[in-house]
Design a protein around this motif. Structure first.
Motif, PDB file in Angstrom:
ATOM      1  N   PHE A   1      44.327  33.127  17.559  1.00 28.68           N
ATOM      2  CA  PHE A   1      45.435  34.114  18.883  1.00 28.68           C
ATOM      3  C   PHE A   1      46.245  34.371  17.809  1.00 28.68           C
ATOM      4  N   ASP A   2      45.828  34.518  16.477  1.00 29.23           N
ATOM      5  CA  ASP A   2      46.476  35.410  15.132  1.00 29.23           C
ATOM      6  C   ASP A   2      46.416  36.952  15.982  1.00 29.23           C
ATOM      7  N   ALA A   3      45.279  36.948  15.394  1.00 30.57           N
ATOM      8  CA  ALA A   3      44.250  37.984  15.633  1.00 30.57           C
ATOM      9  C   ALA A   3      44.683  39.177  16.861  1.00 30.57           C
ATOM     10  N   GLN A   4      44.376  38.511  18.215  1.00 31.84           N
ATOM     11  CA  GLN A   4      44.930  38.898  19.430  1.00 31.84           C
ATOM     12  C   GLN A   4      45.743  39.882  19.329  1.00 31.84           C
ATOM     13  N   TRP A   5      47.308  38.377  19.166  1.00 33.03           N
ATOM     14  CA  TRP A   5      49.016  39.250  18.817  1.00 33.03           C
ATOM     15  C   TRP A   5      48.940  39.899  18.023  1.00 33.03           C
ATOM     16  N   GLN A   6      48.396  40.132  17.253  1.00 34.59           N
ATOM     17  CA  GLN A   6      48.459  41.365  16.028  1.00 34.59           C
ATOM     18  C   GLN A   6      47.624  42.441  16.553  1.00 34.59           C
ATOM     19  N   GLU A   7      46.672  42.222  17.335  1.00 35.45           N
ATOM     20  CA  GLU A   7      45.582  43.464  18.427  1.00 35.45           C
ATOM     21  C   GLU A   7      47.117  44.152  19.031  1.00 35.45           C
ATOM     22  N   ILE A   8      48.031  43.161  19.766  1.00 42.33           N
ATOM     23  CA  ILE A   8      48.378  43.548  21.246  1.00 42.33           C
ATOM     24  C   ILE A   8      49.629  44.440  20.415  1.00 42.33           C
ATOM     25  N   HIS A   9      49.894  43.583  19.275  1.00 41.16           N
ATOM     26  CA  HIS A   9      51.073  44.878  18.405  1.00 41.16           C
ATOM     27  C   HIS A   9      50.978  45.673  18.104  1.00 41.16           C
ATOM     28  N   SER A  10      49.760  45.918  17.794  1.00 36.63           N
ATOM     29  CA  SER A  10      48.730  47.359  17.122  1.00 36.63           C
ATOM     30  C   SER A  10      48.872  48.163  18.250  1.00 36.63           C
ATOM     31  N   MET A  11      48.149  48.269  19.296  1.00 35.86           N
ATOM     32  CA  MET A  11      48.565  48.658  20.652  1.00 35.86           C
ATOM     33  C   MET A  11      49.634  48.495  21.328  1.00 35.86           C
ATOM     34  N   MET A  12      50.879  48.114  20.848  1.00 37.10           N
ATOM     35  CA  MET A  12      52.035  48.553  22.211  1.00 37.10           C
ATOM     36  C   MET A  12      52.382  49.215  21.322  1.00 37.10           C
ATOM     37  N   SER A  13      52.657  49.257  19.613  1.00 33.57           N
ATOM     38  CA  SER A  13      53.249  50.900  19.201  1.00 33.57           C
ATOM     39  C   SER A  13      52.535  51.478  19.429  1.00 33.57           C
ATOM     40  N   ARG A  14      51.423  51.857  19.452  1.00 34.31           N
ATOM     41  CA  ARG A  14      50.303  53.447  19.766  1.00 34.31           C
ATOM     42  C   ARG A  14      51.126  53.786  21.426  1.00 34.31           C
ATOM     43  N   HIS A  15      51.195  52.803  22.205  1.00 29.83           N
ATOM     44  CA  HIS A  15      51.132  52.956  23.407  1.00 29.83           C
ATOM     45  C   HIS A  15      52.584  51.949  23.774  1.00 29.83           C
ATOM     46  N   PRO A  16      53.518  53.045  23.469  1.00 33.46           N
ATOM     47  CA  PRO A  16      55.369  52.350  24.379  1.00 33.46           C
ATOM     48  C   PRO A  16      54.889  52.334  25.935  1.00 33.46           C
ATOM     49  N   GLU A  17      54.707  53.156  25.712  1.00 30.90           N
ATOM     50  CA  GLU A  17      54.333  52.856  27.882  1.00 30.90           C
ATOM     51  C   GLU A  17      54.124  51.685  28.394  1.00 30.90           C
ATOM     52  N   PRO A  18      54.572  51.088  29.496  1.00 31.53           N
ATOM     53  CA  PRO A  18      54.333  50.028  30.381  1.00 31.53           C
ATOM     54  C   PRO A  18      53.255  49.999  30.484  1.00 31.53           C
ATOM     55  N   ALA A  19      53.259  50.913  31.383  1.00 23.39           N
ATOM     56  CA  ALA A  19      51.549  50.689  32.621  1.00 23.39           C
ATOM     57  C   ALA A  19      50.768  50.803  31.171  1.00 23.39           C
ATOM     58  N   GLU A  20      50.721  51.135  29.937  1.00 22.90           N
ATOM     59  CA  GLU A  20      48.798  51.872  29.413  1.00 22.90           C
ATOM     60  C   GLU A  20      49.461  51.144  28.764  1.00 22.90           C
ATOM     61  N   ALA A  21      50.038  49.547  28.189  1.00 19.84           N
ATOM     62  CA  ALA A  21      50.348  49.097  27.191  1.00 19.84           C
ATOM     63  C   ALA A  21      49.416  47.388  28.103  1.00 19.84           C
ATOM     64  N   ILE A  22      50.108  47.339  29.433  1.00 20.46           N
ATOM     65  CA  ILE A  22      49.684  46.013  29.791  1.00 20.46           C
ATOM     66  C   ILE A  22      48.195  46.195  30.193  1.00 20.46           C
ATOM     67  N   ARG A  23      47.826  47.871  30.671  1.00 13.73           N
ATOM     68  CA  ARG A  23      46.828  47.393  30.821  1.00 13.73           C
ATOM     69  C   ARG A  23      45.600  47.319  29.290  1.00 13.73           C
ATOM     70  N   LEU A  24      45.831  47.382  28.451  1.00 12.85           N
ATOM     71  CA  LEU A  24      45.562  47.662  26.988  1.00 12.85           C
ATOM     72  C   LEU A  24      45.005  45.834  26.943  1.00 12.85           C
ATOM     73  N   ILE A  25      46.726  45.386  27.014  1.00 11.44           N
ATOM     74  CA  ILE A  25      46.618  43.403  26.677  1.00 11.44           C
ATOM     75  C   ILE A  25      45.666  42.992  27.803  1.00 11.44           C
ATOM     76  N   ARG A  26      45.403  43.569  29.351  1.00  9.15           N
ATOM     77  CA  ARG A  26      44.634  42.937  30.011  1.00  9.15           C
ATOM     78  C   ARG A  26      43.318  43.835  29.838  1.00  9.15           C
ATOM     79  N   LEU A  27      42.867  44.532  29.215  1.00 11.24           N
ATOM     80  CA  LEU A  27      42.014  44.921  29.142  1.00 11.24           C
ATOM     81  C   LEU A  27      40.914  43.423  27.625  1.00 11.24           C
ATOM     82  N   MET A  28      42.031  43.268  26.553  1.00 12.32           N
ATOM     83  CA  MET A  28      41.453  42.523  25.977  1.00 12.32           C
ATOM     84  C   MET A  28      41.911  40.703  25.991  1.00 12.32           C
TER      85      MET A  28
END
Length: 1002
Positions: free
Chosen positions: A633-660
């Motif tokens: 879980f920690d590794a996944q959350w770290q990856e999500i946190h990193s993705m959201m910092s690079r992709h602040p737009e909500p649509a792109e952020a949630i797309r990447l979260i769902r892909l993960m």
């Protein structure tokens, strides 16, 4: 500069001895600068200086001429610094110093026929005849032969040592050495005919045809400077009785061997070894061709066929030798079909390694791990297995065979380059070590001086900075490790065992025959299967070549699955998605696990197949157990946190979260299919993945809202049900409740509106449809029905509202639901306060009789009303008799009754609670064992249904095919679907009896 310092600078090691040689009278008159200029290029300057002084004492004129010529000086010192043995040859025969030429560094290709002619003429034999007879006899002829042979070897050694890249020149050197050996055997045989003519009538000797068949490195034209020459003899004689034929043939073979190996005025060349003949040392030295064929048809062992791979006629009667090669070839290329062939070859390689003396294990260039034998055995096994049906790889020498195997796709390009480079490098080291004393050895030196000399002699003249012994050791060890890895991966490929047993008709059928074979394997649509096969294998590109190798084996593996047609279709789609990705087919060819895992999931799992189709790059995980370890879980959350910092737009952020999330679902499912995870580990991994996605969605929702509004509240998502117990399966919804706490001085109504917007947005982000039909692509469904007042209640409450509700209106089913409550996402302090709030609710001091009656009433109502109409209660996995619900309600009842007094019962997982119940003695151990087994099997079956069909279902399948597929996923062998059904029905009957006895007090 002092002399000692100068000697050290030039690489001398024995300073005292070298000073004495520098003072030798033989060096008088030689220019000192030129002397040290020559010694500077010598690999071993100590040896070069000593040999120079000794040569000058023998023939000063010839040596001085070479020394004075600036173009010959370098080759002279290069030779003297690398080989004491050939220097001694020049001391015995200084007239041959002319081989040290000015053009020594220019590569030369020597015609084998020219070598044969030279050596035959040296013994006064006519090279134009097929079976020449020498005009010279006995010791004198042998001496002349050996002298000329050594001259030619010295000439080759000078060219080799002076070459700018010894590894590039290696194949030429090895071929010329083999051709020299063949010519020496031919010349020695000519002498043997002449000598035997003095014992038997010349006409009788002439009637005997003897063909010398070289095996091993000589047969492959990759000989060392000094090596045994392995041979086999074939005889033929018109009108001669067998006794006389054998006697004369044996005499010719024996005399020929003595000519090159027996003691004499000129030292022996090398040993002629005939121990690879039929029956080895105990067999006849010579045999007729018919006798050879009969032996290989009836008695030969696996290793003998491997040895025949290199067999080549090198001397004697050419027609007989050619017929031998033609007669033996079929035995070589069908040998892999012998039972246990591949395992026998592998066992033989292991025995070779095991028999290395302990003192030599870390010094062996040839036999040790990562040595020459690893390369040779790897290449030969591939040739013997695949060469039966592919004559493009039937090369004798290792370098050519590696290139052919790579061109045909049996070895990856990068692996082939690494194998080739490593083999050439190890062979160069072997040659340089042997050249020193012309002694047959494969051991790396262990003293610094010898290592330094070896490093300098093996790197080539293009190297500007002389390498050290340490540099050599490091490079050799790197090469050993590389060869060891390649050997393990290629030599032990699982596909080799299967490919070895393929029959020509398995891969070369007519369309009609192929369809019939596919139907016999279990394919329901043979015509469609043929279309897929045609699409995969058409063309001449490397991809098609690899598919043609793999498909005959994969087709059989697909047939081992439940739906071979689906397996083949999935393979085609996956292969087309990956296109020419260089790693994909190579991984299936090379990996110990990837091909079998892929075949299993494609023919047994719609769920995994669909996910691989949309994420084909994930196929590379199949070859690595490490890659299939679920992310924490920690590794996944770290990856999500990193993705959201690079992709602040909500649509792109949630797309990447769902892909993960989709990626991790696939990883977990493949690991599950490979048997790398337990059922408990699967549930925890899936729960962690959902938790990471929910936490990411919460952050996206909050960020979106708080970008426009001031934050008025904190929100926490609390897992309930099986999500709370971390025991979900594929396709499970996420049961949750929501809690919020307004910030100080915030308007309560506005804070409530913010909280409702956040939780509704969170659910929408995770559940919005994408149009994909793939179940695992279906968004994560959020179910908040377990909140206070159920679906009629407000979606989110404040902590104070929960406190008031539980104080005044809470009913027992809500306390029961809270038993599995576990914070998932949100403010940590609020989560801790909520857990503290519900502690006394879910773990009451005592369970009142009215509450007990209510629990029993609700359970009976659930059974009566929620079981689907027409469903067989004995087959419903969740609500059926003795199924999941029965076990969970009994466990939760015991927790409500006893967890207040026994903290060990305060766990969210059903299995953990059962362990605590057994430890507390609340149920008999046998009852707990049955409940655990029944609950685990039902959970496993639910997962298997999703994996097999791609759809969730709570009914034990009744279709034989579906039941078979589910049984295999549950760990039952092929054809055991009925056993699964019987086990499930038996366990749930017993579970139901236990449930009724303890839940209803019956």
């Amino acid at each position: 500069m002092s002399l000692n310092r100068k000697l050290i600078t030039y690489g001398f090691t024995d300073l005292e001895k070298s000073r004495r040689f520098l003072e030798a009278p033989e060096l008088e008159g030689l220019d000192e600068d030129r002397l040290f200029e020559g010694l500077a290029v010598a690999a071993n300057p100590d040896l070069a200086l000593q040999s120079l002084v000794r040569l000058l004492a023998v023939d000063r004129g010839a040596v001085s001429a070479a020394f004075s010529d600036s173009d010959r000086r370098g080759p002279l010192f290069t030779l003297l610094g690398a080989t004491e043995s050939l220097a001694e040859f020049l001391m015995r025969h200084p007239e041959h110093l002319d081989v040290v030429r000015a053009d020594a560094g220019i590569p030369a290709l020597v015609d084998p026929a020219a070598l044969r002619e030279q050596l035959l003429r040296e013994v006064d034999a006519d090279p134009t005849q097929d079976n020449p007879v020498a005009g010279r006899h006995g010791v004198e002829a042998h001496r002349a032969l050996r002298v000329l042979y050594r001259r030619l070897v010295t000439d080759l050694a000078v060219r080799d040592l002076c070459h700018s890249s010894p590894e590039d020149y290696l194949p030429v050197v090895a071929r010329e050495l083999a051709d020299l050996a063949a010519a020496a055997l031919e010349a020695s045989l000519a002498v043997a005919r002449a000598d035997l003519g003095a014992v038997y009538p010349v006409e009788t000797v002439a009637q005997v045809k003897l063909a010398v068949i070289a095996m091993g490195k000589c047969g492959a034209r990759e000989l060392n400077y000094i090596s045994d020459v392995d041979v086999v003899y074939v005889v033929e004689g018109d009108d001669l009785d067998e006794t006389m034929l054998t006697r004369i043939g044996t005499g010719l073979a024996t005399a020929m061997a003595r000519g090159v190996y027996s003691p004499g005025p000129e030292p022996a060349l090398w040993e002629v070894d005939a121990n690879l003949r039929p029956e080895g040392k105990d067999g006849q030295l010579v045999r007729t061709l018919e006798s050879h064929v009969s032996y290989y048809e009836r008695w030969a062992k696996t290793w003998e066929f491997q040895a025949l791979l290199k067999a080549r006629a090198v001397a004697g009667d050419p027609g007989l030798g050619e017929r031998y090669e033609g007669a033996i070839a079929p035995f070589v290329w069908t040998s892999s079909q012998h039972e246990g062939f591949v395992d026998a070859v592998r066992a033989m390689r292991r025995r070779v390694t095991e028999n290395i003396p302990p003192t030599e294990q870390n010094r062996q260039l040839k036999l040790g791990r990562g040595g020459l034998r690893d390369v040779e055995f790897t290449v030969q096994l591939l040739q013997l297995v695949h060469g039966r049906l592919d004559d493009s790889i039937r090369a004798r020498d290792t370098v050519s065979a590696i290139a052919a195997l790579s061109a045909a796709g049996y070895v990856g390009r990068s692996d082939a380059r690494d194998l080739d480079d490593a083999y050439r490098y190890l062979r160069v080291l072997e040659h340089r070590i042997q050249l020193v004393q012309m002694r047959r050895t494969h051991l790396m030196p262990d003293d610094d001086a010898s290592l330094r000399a070896l490093a300098r002699s093996s790197e080539g003249t293009v190297v500007m900075v002389r390498p050290s012994g340490q540099h050599l050791q490091e490079k050799w060890q790197r090469t050993r490790r590389l060869v060891g890895r390649l050997h393990e991966r290629i030599f032990y490929r699982p596909l080799l065992n299967n490919a070895a047993t393929l029959k020509p008709e398995d891969v070369q059928l007519t369309d009609e025959a192929a369809q019939a074979r596919l139907a016999a394997l279990g394919y329901q649509d043979p015509r469609g299967a043929m279309q897929h096969i045609g699409a995969l294998t058409k063309g001449l590109r490397r991809r098609a070549l690899l598919q043609r190798q793999l498909l005959p084996i994969l087709l059989a593996w697909f047939a081992d699955g439940v739906d071979p047609d689906a397996g083949l279709l999935g393979f085609r789609r996956l292969s087309e998605s990956l296109g020419d990705s260089p790693w994909y087919l190579g991984m299936l060819r090379d990996s110990n696990a990837a091909a079998e895992r892929l075949s299993a999931v494609l023919s047994s799992s719609r769920f995994i197949t669909d996910l691989l189709e949309v994420s084909p790059e994930s196929t590379r995980w199949l070859g690595s157990d490490d890659a299939l370890v679920p992310e924490s879980f920690d590794a996944q959350w770290q990856e999500i946190h990193s993705m959201m910092s690079r992709h602040p737009e909500p649509a792109e952020a949630i797309r990447l979260i769902r892909l993960m999330r989709r990626r991790e679902l696939l990883r977990i499912a493949i690991a599950d299919s490979a048997g790398l995870l337990t059922q408990t580990e699967v549930g925890r991994a899936l729960s962690d993945t959902d938790r990471a996605a929910i936490l990411g969605a919460l952050h996206v929702a909050e960020k979106q809202l708080f970008a426009d509004e001031e934050q008025l509240t904190h929100v926490v998502v609390v897992a309930m049900g099986r999500q709370g117990g971390r025991e979900i399966t594929y396709g499970s919804d996420a049961d949750v409740i929501y809690v919020h706490r307004p910030l100080p001085d915030a308007d309560a109504a506005a804070a409530q509106r913010q909280a409702e917007w956040i939780v509704n947005r969170l659910a929408a982000l995770l559940t919005q449809q994408t149009g994909s039909p793939v179940l695992a692509e279906r968004p994560l469904e959020i179910d908040a029905a377990l909140r206070p007042e159920g679906k009629q209640g407000v979606i989110v409450r404040s902590l104070d509202s929960y406190r008031e509700y539980y104080r005044r209106w809470s009913v027992v089913w809500e306390a029961q639901a809270l038993l599995r409550a576990r914070p998932l996402a949100g403010d940590d302090d609020l989560a801790a306060d909520f857990l503290a709030l519900i502690q006394d609710v879910r773990y009451p001091e005592e369970l009142r009789p009215a509450d007990l009656r209510e629990i029993r009433r609700i359970k009976a109502r659930v059974e009566a009303e929620r079981l689907p109409r027409g469903a067989d209660p004995s087959r419903h996995l969740k609500l059926g008799r003795g199924a999941l619900s029965d076990v969970e309600w009994l466990v939760q009842l015991l927790q409500l009754q006893h967890a207040h007094a026994d903290p060990a019962l305060r766990v969210q997982s059903t299995l953990s609670a059962l362990d605590a119940i057994a430890a507390a003695g609340l149920l008999p151990e046998e009852d707990v064992r049955v409940l655990r087994a029944g609950w685990s099997l039902a959970t496993r079956i639910r997962a298997a249904i999703v994996i097999w069909s791609g759809r969730a279902s709570d009914l034990l399948p009744s279709s034989r095919r579906d039941l078979e597929a589910v049984a295999r996923w549950c760990g039952y062998g092929p054809g055991r679907g009925a056993d699964l059904e019987e086990d499930y029905l038996r366990l749930t009957r017993r579970s139901r009896a236990i449930f009724e006895r303890h839940f209803y007090g019956q």
